[in-house]
Design an enzyme around this catalytic site. Sequence first.
Site, short mmCIF file in Angstrom:
data_model
loop_
_atom_site.label_atom_id
_atom_site.label_comp_id
_atom_site.label_asym_id
_atom_site.label_seq_id
_atom_site.Cartn_x
_atom_site.Cartn_y
_atom_site.Cartn_z
N LEU A 68 0.81 -1.22 0.00
CA LEU A 68 0.00 0.00 0.00
C LEU A 68 0.84 1.26 0.00
O LEU A 68 0.37 2.32 -0.44
CB LEU A 68 -0.93 0.01 1.22
N GLY A 71 8.28 3.59 2.39
CA GLY A 71 9.15 4.68 2.78
C GLY A 71 10.59 4.23 2.79
O GLY A 71 10.94 3.17 2.27
N SER A 72 11.45 5.06 3.40
CA SER A 72 12.87 4.74 3.41
C SER A 72 13.17 3.55 4.31
O SER A 72 14.09 2.78 4.04
CB SER A 72 13.66 5.96 3.88
N ASP A 186 3.63 16.95 9.56
CA ASP A 186 3.82 16.41 8.21
C ASP A 186 2.47 16.25 7.52
O ASP A 186 2.16 15.19 6.96
CB ASP A 186 4.55 15.07 8.28
#
EC number: 2.7.11.1
Length: 714
Positions: A68, A71-72, A186
């Site tokens: 889905l 990220g890093s 964020d």
Amino acid sequence: MPAAAGDGLLGEPAAPGGGGGAEDAARPAAACEGSFLPAWVSGVPRERLRDFQHHKRVGNYLIGSRKLGEGSFAKVREGLHVLTGEKVAIKVIDKKRAKKDTYVTKNLRREGQIQQMIRHPNITQLLDILETENSYYLVMELCPGGNLMHKIYEKKRLEESEARRYIRQLISAVEHLHRAGVVHRDLKIENLLLDEDNNIKLIDFGLSNCAGILGYSDPFSTQCGSPAYAAPELLARKKYGPKIDVWSIGVNMYAMLTGTLPFTVEPFSLRALYQKMVDKEMNPLPTQLSTGAISFLRSLLEPDPVKRPNIQQALANRWLNENYTGKVPCNVTYPNRISLEDLSPSVVLHMTEKLGYKNSDVINTVLSNRACHILAIYFLLNKKLERYLSGKSDIQDSLCYKTRLYQIEKYRAPKESYEASLDTWTRDLEFHAVQDKKPKEQEKRGDFLHRPFSKKLDKNLPSHKQPSGSLMTQIQNTKALLKDRKASKSSFPDKDSFGCRNIFRKTSDSNCVASSSMEFIPVPPPRTPRIVKKPEPHQPGPGSTGIPHKEDPLMLDMVRSFESVDRDDHVEVLSPSHHYRILNSPVSLARRNSSERTLSPGLPSGSMSPLHTPLHPTLVSFAHEDKNSPPKEEGLCCPPPVPSNGPMQPLGSPNCVKSRGRFPMMGIGQMLRKRHQSLQPSADRPLEASLPPLQPLAPVNLAFDMADGVKTQC
């Protein structure tokens, strides 16, 4: 013990209208007997588990192959909860990759901690937290509507009314966070998901911070978030506050209305981007936007944080609340709590009676929003039940008797159909069956006439025959009884009416919630300490003698143990000295309660220690105090002189009453050896004159333990 993973599985899917043999048709009914949930809700088809593509199982979850997000150092995958058959979103954090980033390693578990502090309909619900040697798992609710950014890409831009709805939900969620002391830091389009009802769901609290609540030092001094959504004070590396989320909301609002970002520079440069924000050089706005929308957008994108509105002021904006019919959010003390009335009784009963969980554990876990397997089961079953009720044309299909009782608030039909079903029940065919019953059964049947039964009964009943006069009287009595029941405050059926238990019945005497497992969840009142004044001592009248009254207690200023104190915190003002009156002669002790017989503040009465244990010389003092004598100050002072006409006693002698009252100088062995000696009264006044008249009884022996407890041994 909780049920195993396969205990709630069905052989075939219990889909409405599905065909099958006689054995398959009997399965849902068998699952419904003695159950509190429909078979479609409580059971899990084996095909659903078999057909789900997964590569790993962790706990009660199947980690699917569908990705889905990524990220890093983390990936979000689709998962399946095996006990309920519901899909979830599982965020998998790789510990090995996270170790490369010191900030991530330090705050690895912060996202789970923050999400347990909040509960809001526009914030994704954290269900469970699991951890293995190599990974850290966050199980969250799945948002099937996808990402809001994809919707903006498809439509190029959103209509003003649709954008206003999304922005208001986003501001409501952020306002809830700020009340809990959480700053998201964020907020961007990529972190806004849509659920099945097209409502905003805020995700990704990896960069969120808590204003000193979780113990993190200097929370508002780090560079975080995407630069395009970051406030000017963030880009300038200045100290910032919760208003940085207000700026990010303005950027999201601009992106919804235009499909682009408000501040862009080519080539990209943080210095140039910051200067453009400070100079208010916003990209052009569409001409069809209303004046209220433009004014509100410019106020959110104010570069000066002092002039920028806070989240409460933004939520009260006139344009934002235009044509809004929802509820105004109320300020609550605990933003992660829900009220007891919001719990689903059927789901709680299913978990306690069928899955084997303790009722108190289920209620406390759900109310406190503690992420674990109990919260996951409750949330997923409740969501599955709501979807089942909303998708059924007739909610009475496949529902058992107890489900209708405990879900009466959700299963209650509208007033028109309610009255129509009641009139149907008054026809001859049904009333002949009622008259054959016993009087008690007939009364119970009349109390339950308000339930809307299945449609099959309506087809078999006659429609024109009128009931007799006695039957009409019963109808009127039944309707009057039902109106009284509607007017009652309780939203759940009483135990006396239906012969069933109500797990959320509050008892007025004990202020507790009675559970179905015979446990009690205490709901204590606020514990406010209050000072209780000590009553003044009895002043003897002019005609009274020096002999104390019969009812005067022999023990004064008794130190109470914690067991004898009631629930309220009393702060008692005690006198400086504590004199314990204890007689070593063959006399009777007055009957006292447990708090008066307990000399030790730490141990309850009746606790004994071995007699050879030495007694501390400063814990217990023995004194015969004269009521008429003036109060004496406590301290290391010399004993008063003995009258010249009386016999002199050594200072440490057990027969010296006054010296023993101040300085007990003999050990436990001396006291035991002297316990049979009679007290020598002074010559000036007999000892019996200062004692209350007592009835002679058998001699008693007093045993002393190291905790100053006194116990009579006959």
